[in-house]
Design a protein around this motif. Structure first.
Motif, short mmCIF file in Angstrom:
data_model
loop_
_atom_site.label_atom_id
_atom_site.label_comp_id
_atom_site.label_asym_id
_atom_site.label_seq_id
_atom_site.Cartn_x
_atom_site.Cartn_y
_atom_site.Cartn_z
N MET A 118 -24.35 21.14 -16.45
CA MET A 118 -24.32 20.00 -17.37
C MET A 118 -23.03 20.09 -18.17
N ILE A 119 -22.15 19.12 -18.01
CA ILE A 119 -20.89 19.14 -18.76
C ILE A 119 -21.05 18.30 -20.01
N GLY A 120 -20.90 18.94 -21.16
CA GLY A 120 -21.17 18.28 -22.45
C GLY A 120 -22.54 18.72 -22.92
N SER A 121 -22.58 19.43 -24.05
CA SER A 121 -23.85 19.95 -24.55
C SER A 121 -24.16 19.33 -25.90
N TYR A 125 -26.16 15.69 -27.80
CA TYR A 125 -27.53 15.18 -27.89
C TYR A 125 -28.12 14.96 -26.50
N VAL A 126 -27.34 14.39 -25.60
CA VAL A 126 -27.87 14.10 -24.25
C VAL A 126 -27.79 15.33 -23.35
N GLY A 127 -26.62 15.98 -23.33
CA GLY A 127 -26.42 17.11 -22.42
C GLY A 127 -27.37 18.26 -22.70
N SER A 141 -11.78 8.88 -21.70
CA SER A 141 -10.88 10.03 -21.49
C SER A 141 -11.67 11.33 -21.28
N TYR A 142 -12.83 11.47 -21.98
CA TYR A 142 -13.61 12.71 -21.80
C TYR A 142 -14.23 12.76 -20.41
N VAL A 143 -14.69 11.60 -19.95
CA VAL A 143 -15.31 11.53 -18.61
C VAL A 143 -14.27 11.87 -17.54
N ARG A 184 -34.32 8.52 -26.52
CA ARG A 184 -34.04 8.16 -27.91
C ARG A 184 -33.92 9.44 -28.71
N GLU A 185 -32.90 9.54 -29.54
CA GLU A 185 -32.82 10.69 -30.45
C GLU A 185 -34.07 10.67 -31.33
N GLY A 186 -34.55 11.85 -31.66
CA GLY A 186 -35.76 11.94 -32.49
C GLY A 186 -37.01 12.05 -31.65
N GLY A 241 -26.25 3.80 -35.19
CA GLY A 241 -26.45 4.93 -34.29
C GLY A 241 -25.33 5.09 -33.29
N SER A 242 -25.54 6.09 -32.43
CA SER A 242 -24.46 6.51 -31.53
C SER A 242 -24.38 5.65 -30.29
N CYS A 243 -25.30 4.72 -30.07
CA CYS A 243 -25.30 3.97 -28.81
C CYS A 243 -25.14 2.46 -28.97
N LYS A 283 -21.60 0.88 -30.10
CA LYS A 283 -20.48 1.06 -29.15
C LYS A 283 -20.80 0.42 -27.79
N ASP A 284 -22.07 0.48 -27.38
CA ASP A 284 -22.41 -0.03 -26.05
C ASP A 284 -22.39 -1.56 -26.00
N THR A 285 -22.82 -2.21 -27.09
CA THR A 285 -22.73 -3.67 -27.11
C THR A 285 -21.26 -4.10 -27.04
P1 NAD Z 1 -22.21 14.12 -28.15
O1 NAD Z 1 -20.95 13.77 -28.83
O2 NAD Z 1 -23.37 14.61 -28.93
O3 NAD Z 1 -21.92 15.24 -27.02
C1 NAD Z 1 -20.83 15.21 -26.17
C2 NAD Z 1 -20.38 16.65 -25.93
O4 NAD Z 1 -19.43 16.69 -24.86
C3 NAD Z 1 -19.69 17.29 -27.12
O5 NAD Z 1 -20.36 18.49 -27.46
C4 NAD Z 1 -18.26 17.56 -26.63
O6 NAD Z 1 -17.70 18.72 -27.19
C5 NAD Z 1 -18.48 17.69 -25.15
N1 NAD Z 1 -17.30 17.48 -24.29
C6 NAD Z 1 -16.36 16.50 -24.40
N2 NAD Z 1 -15.47 16.62 -23.39
C7 NAD Z 1 -15.86 17.67 -22.63
C8 NAD Z 1 -15.36 18.27 -21.43
N3 NAD Z 1 -14.27 17.80 -20.80
N4 NAD Z 1 -16.00 19.34 -20.93
C9 NAD Z 1 -17.11 19.82 -21.55
N5 NAD Z 1 -17.63 19.27 -22.67
C10 NAD Z 1 -17.01 18.22 -23.21
O7 NAD Z 1 -22.60 12.83 -27.30
P2 NAD Z 1 -24.08 12.34 -26.87
O8 NAD Z 1 -24.74 11.64 -27.97
O9 NAD Z 1 -24.77 13.49 -26.20
O10 NAD Z 1 -23.70 11.24 -25.78
C11 NAD Z 1 -23.21 11.60 -24.50
C12 NAD Z 1 -23.28 10.37 -23.60
O11 NAD Z 1 -24.65 9.98 -23.41
C13 NAD Z 1 -22.58 9.13 -24.17
O12 NAD Z 1 -22.01 8.41 -23.11
C14 NAD Z 1 -23.72 8.34 -24.78
O13 NAD Z 1 -23.45 6.96 -24.82
C15 NAD Z 1 -24.83 8.63 -23.81
N6 NAD Z 1 -26.18 8.50 -24.38
C16 NAD Z 1 -26.45 8.99 -25.61
C17 NAD Z 1 -27.74 8.89 -26.13
C18 NAD Z 1 -28.06 9.41 -27.51
O14 NAD Z 1 -29.13 9.08 -28.02
N7 NAD Z 1 -27.21 10.20 -28.13
C19 NAD Z 1 -28.76 8.29 -25.38
C20 NAD Z 1 -28.45 7.81 -24.11
C21 NAD Z 1 -27.16 7.93 -23.62
#
Ligand code: NAD
Length: 435
Positions: free
Chosen positions: A5-8, A10-12, A98-100, A155-157, A262-264, A267-269
């Motif tokens: 899982m890349i990115g740890s 809320y979602v990762g 850019s992160y993706v 959903r967060e929470g 919120g975080s979605c 930005k998503d709209t």
């Molecule tokens: P977040 O900011 O909490 O987590 C993203 C993590 O990715 C960060 O810890 C960051 O350090 C890490 N990261 C960035 N670039 C990286 C790389 N190259 N390699 C490894 N790690 C890297 O974000 P989130 O809220 O978890 O959201 C992630 C995605 O999921 C977004 O596209 C968001 O729209 C989507 N999403 C979020 C939610 C939500 O409720 N938060 C729900 C559904 C979908």
């Protein structure tokens, strides 16, 4: 299955921990070394109910680990999920990919010999899967991989429950081998009911944005109905119940309040609007939703001003709740941010309390005084505003609140209290969509 899982965030982190709980072997990767250190020490960097226990159990049983080293984690994986952030690009509202793309590049450099499924779990605009595939293919023309879209709807929470008992899992792929891997990864869910919905990759990417835009529209619709209720002497909660009992409408996301945040949704709209504009298929309903929701936050600050006779200059305002919703510490695009800015801009001093988000809120609202509990924030206040409906604010000792306040005015943006009850206790009570 071996999953990376890349990115740890809320979602990762939630997805990784839940996959591990299904029995898979999961490595969570993040570029934020501080976050990985904390996770390796057994600390959870975010607040999400139940996550600490889930992470601890699976880490202890050897199915969940954390690292900053992507390459070794990708080499042996059956599936590599991209769960990095996709915030709004500064200035234009497009999703910042850019992160993706950085993650795609590192995956390309690290892929081993075996067939690997690369899954975008991040919310990404239509066509991003094509670009991720192109990036990896350019680096590794020989690699055996497929790129799949699998947007997340948690959903967060309530993230763990949502992940483990989803209404559906949308999977976008045209590749038969990738489909098999995805079926195996989500098989534990299918034992209960098969919520896997396979579609084309572009369809899957768009489905996520369509879902969020529709939910944002529902919220905004009931918020405008609430404004009308106030004018005509109707009760928005009864209207919401009255329409929500109709199965074609459904009761959820019909709670009038200070506007979505919120975080979605914000930005998503915006990102969906950009896609519509770029493709020559403008989404006029969503455009209006975004504009109405933006205006609503200013409207909420005005509600407080009106309750105080037209001005908050020199007044002390208590705010209860700062996170964009209860049971999270996430402050991204929380309505409280604009409400605080308006109040402070108009000369009020703001005293706030939130059970979990104050650490995140502090740098975003440096003018605010933070308190250790609700009553500390309320003491000496000219008005109390309930911004987020944490359970702890649903049963405040109203007599104590009244004694503590300088003047007994409540602006309840979440309709937590009953107007008649609050007035009986001697409060001037203002809520949303209830005259
Ligand atoms: P977040 O900011 O909490 O987590 C993203 C993590 O990715 C960060 O810890 C960051 O350090 C890490 N990261 C960035 N670039 C990286 C790389 N190259 N390699 C490894 N790690 C890297 O974000 P989130 O809220 O978890 O959201 C992630 C995605 O999921 C977004 O596209 C968001 O729209 C989507 N999403 C979020 C939610 C939500 O409720 N938060 C729900 C559904 C979908």
């Amino acid at each position: 299955m071996h999953i990376t899982m890349i990115g740890s965030g809320y979602v990762g982190l939630v997805s990784g921990a839940c996959f591990a709980d299904f029995g898979h072997v999961v490595t969570c990767v993040d570029t934020d070394a501080g976050k990985i250190d904390r996770l390796n020490r057994g600390e959870i960097p975010i607040y999400e109910p139940g996550l600490d226990e889930l992470v601890a159990t699976n880490a202890r049983q050897g199915r969940l680990s954390f690292t900053t080293e992507l390459a070794p984690a990708v080499k042996g994986a059956d599936a590599v999920f991209i769960g990095v952030g996709t915030p709004s690009r500064r200035g234009d509202g497009h999703a910042d990919l850019s992160y993706v793309f950085a993650a795609a590049k590192t995956i390309g450099e690290a892929l081993g010999e075996k067939f690997t499924v690369v899954v975008t779990k991040s919310t990404v605009p239509v066509g991003t899967g094509d670009e991720v595939e192109r990036i990896i293919r350019e680096i590794r023309p020989d690699a055996d991989f497929a790129v799949v879209s699998n947007p997340e709807f948690l959903r967060e929470g309530a993230a763990i429950e949502d992940f483990k008992r989803p209404d559906r899992v949308v999977i976008g792929t045209e590749d038969a081998r990738a489909r098999e891997v995805m079926e195996e990864i989500y098989r534990p869910l299918s034992l209960n009911a098969p919520p896997l919905f396979f579609v084309g990759r572009r369809t899957s990417e768009l489905t996520k944005y369509a879902a969020n835009a529709f939910l944002a529209t529902k919220i905004t619709f009931i918020n405008e109905i609430a404004d009308l209720c106030e004018k005509v002497g109707a009760d928005v909660q009864d209207v919401a119940r009255g329409i929500g009992l109709d199965k074609r409408i459904g009761p959820k996301f019909l709670h009038a309040g200070p506007g979505y945040g919120g975080s979605c949704f914000p930005k998503d709209t915006l990102a969906l609007l950009k896609t519509g504009q770029d493709e020559g298929a403008p989404l006029r309903i969503v455009e209006t939703v975004v504009a109405v929701n933006d205006a609503r936050k200013r409207l909420m600050a005005r509600k407080i001003m009106q309750a105080l006779g037209g001005s908050v200059r020199g007044k002390r305002i208590a705010l209860l709740g700062l996170a964009f919703k209860p049971n999270t510490d996430d402050m991204r695009d929380a309505p409280s941010i604009s409400i605080v800015a308006s109040l402070v801009g108009d000369g009020a001093s703001v005293h706030a309390y939130d059970p979990e988000s104050m650490e995140q809120a502090r740098p975003l609202m440096p003018e605010v005084s933070f308190h250790d509990d609700a009553y500390g924030a309320i003491e000496g206040a000219d008005a109390l505003a309930i911004v987020t409906e944490w359970d702890a604010f649903r049963a405040l000792d109203l007599d104590r609140v009244k004694t503590l306040m300088k003047s007994p005015i409540i602006v309840d943006m979440r309709n937590v209290y009953r107007p008649a009850e609050a007035r009986k206790r001697g409060f001037t009570y203002v809520s949303v969509g209830r005259s």
